[in-house]
Design an enzyme around this catalytic site. Structure first.
Site, short mmCIF file in Angstrom:
data_model
loop_
_atom_site.label_atom_id
_atom_site.label_comp_id
_atom_site.label_asym_id
_atom_site.label_seq_id
_atom_site.Cartn_x
_atom_site.Cartn_y
_atom_site.Cartn_z
N ASP A 106 1.00 -1.10 -0.34
CA ASP A 106 -0.25 -0.17 0.03
C ASP A 106 0.77 1.09 -0.24
O ASP A 106 2.07 0.89 0.34
CB ASP A 106 -0.93 -0.01 1.43
CG ASP A 106 -1.51 -1.06 1.27
OD1 ASP A 106 -2.36 -1.49 0.01
OD2 ASP A 106 -2.33 -1.94 2.50
N1 URA Z 1 -1.38 -5.47 3.72
C1 URA Z 1 -1.97 -4.85 4.13
O1 URA Z 1 -2.98 -4.60 4.50
N2 URA Z 1 -0.65 -3.99 2.63
C2 URA Z 1 0.15 -4.25 2.98
O2 URA Z 1 1.02 -2.88 1.61
C3 URA Z 1 0.62 -5.26 2.64
C4 URA Z 1 -0.06 -6.64 3.26
#
Ligand code: URA
Length: 240
Positions: A106
């Site tokens: 993310d």
């Molecule tokens: N899970 C999430 O919620 N975000 C990420 O970036 C990776 C795994």
């Protein structure tokens, strides 16, 4: 492979820019198949030509593997009209090598992100059938406990319909805010955030610290990268 300009070949290694390649040629520092070249505009086949730069044989790599220590604020994408992407953190020479992120973190997640131009291996590593572990450090609001660990281990069914495979939750610190390591074998959209939100313990911070047997290299400051070693790439191949 078809012949390419020498400045392009040198720049593709990430060691020199095209301009520097031009300077090296002008200073008589490049020899191709025993012949001194004076201009980096000249062409050679990088797979077959013996290219010597400053007395050392140039190892041309068709496939590139990079470990990036991703900072928050960058999208795991190759381009975006609005936001900066992880590609913006790489030098221009590497941006021209068609690298893409192996899976996504993310925008606000930090840590280990692999980038490559080797599509087949990258996709094999991401396939849910391969069971390639990814480990994340997280800090959450609320007190994590053994019931949360059991829910993760069982495989959570989320109210939004997501059926999660069994995952690891190792509590490092339990308190008003808790810290833990989460191990996933899949990578659904916002998965850890959704799983922990469903437990009533929203994620405050998330960092990937391991993937496919590779640990985040702590000598890399946030936003910097290094090439994987030959041995590290070989180990990735063994996984799939
Ligand atoms: N899970 C999430 O919620 N975000 C990420 O970036 C990776 C795994």
């Amino acid at each position: 492979m078809a012949k390419q300009r020498l400045d392009k070949i040198l720049a593709s290694t990430g060691k020199w820019s095209r301009r520097e390649a031009g300077e090296l040629a002008r200073h008589g520092q490049i020899v191709v198949d025993g012949v001194l070249v004076r201009s980096a505009d000249e062409k050679a086949d990088p797979d077959t030509a013996k290219i010597i730069v400053k007395g050392e044989r140039l190892e041309y790599q068709a496939f590139i593997w990079v470990m990036l220590n991703k900072p928050a604020g960058y999208l795991s994408a190759t381009e975006d009209g609005r936001d900066a992407t992880v590609l913006d953190l790489l030098p221009e020479e590497l941006q021209r090598r068609n690298l893409f992120p192996v899976g996504r973190l993310d925008k606000d997640t930090e840590g280990l992100l692999l980038l490559t131009n080797e599509g087949i291996l990258a996709h094999a590593l991401l396939s849910p059938r391969r069971h390639v572990d990814k480990v994340y450090y997280t800090r959450v609001a609320g007190r994590l406990d053994a019931v949360d660990c059991a829910a993760f281990a069982e495989g959570m069914s989320l109210a939004d319909g997501l059926q999660c495979q069994p995952a690891g939750l190792e509590i490092l610190k339990a308190g008003e805010e808790s810290e833990a390591l989460v191990t996933l074998r899949e990578g659904k959209f916002h998965q850890i955030k959704r799983m922990l939100a469903a437990r009533g313990k929203p994620v405050l911070y998330l960092e990937r610290i391991q993937m496919a047997g590779l640990e985040l290299d702590r000598t890399l400051s946030r936003g910097s990268f290094r090439f994987l070693t030959g041995k590290e790439v070989e180990n990735l191949r063994k996984l799939v």
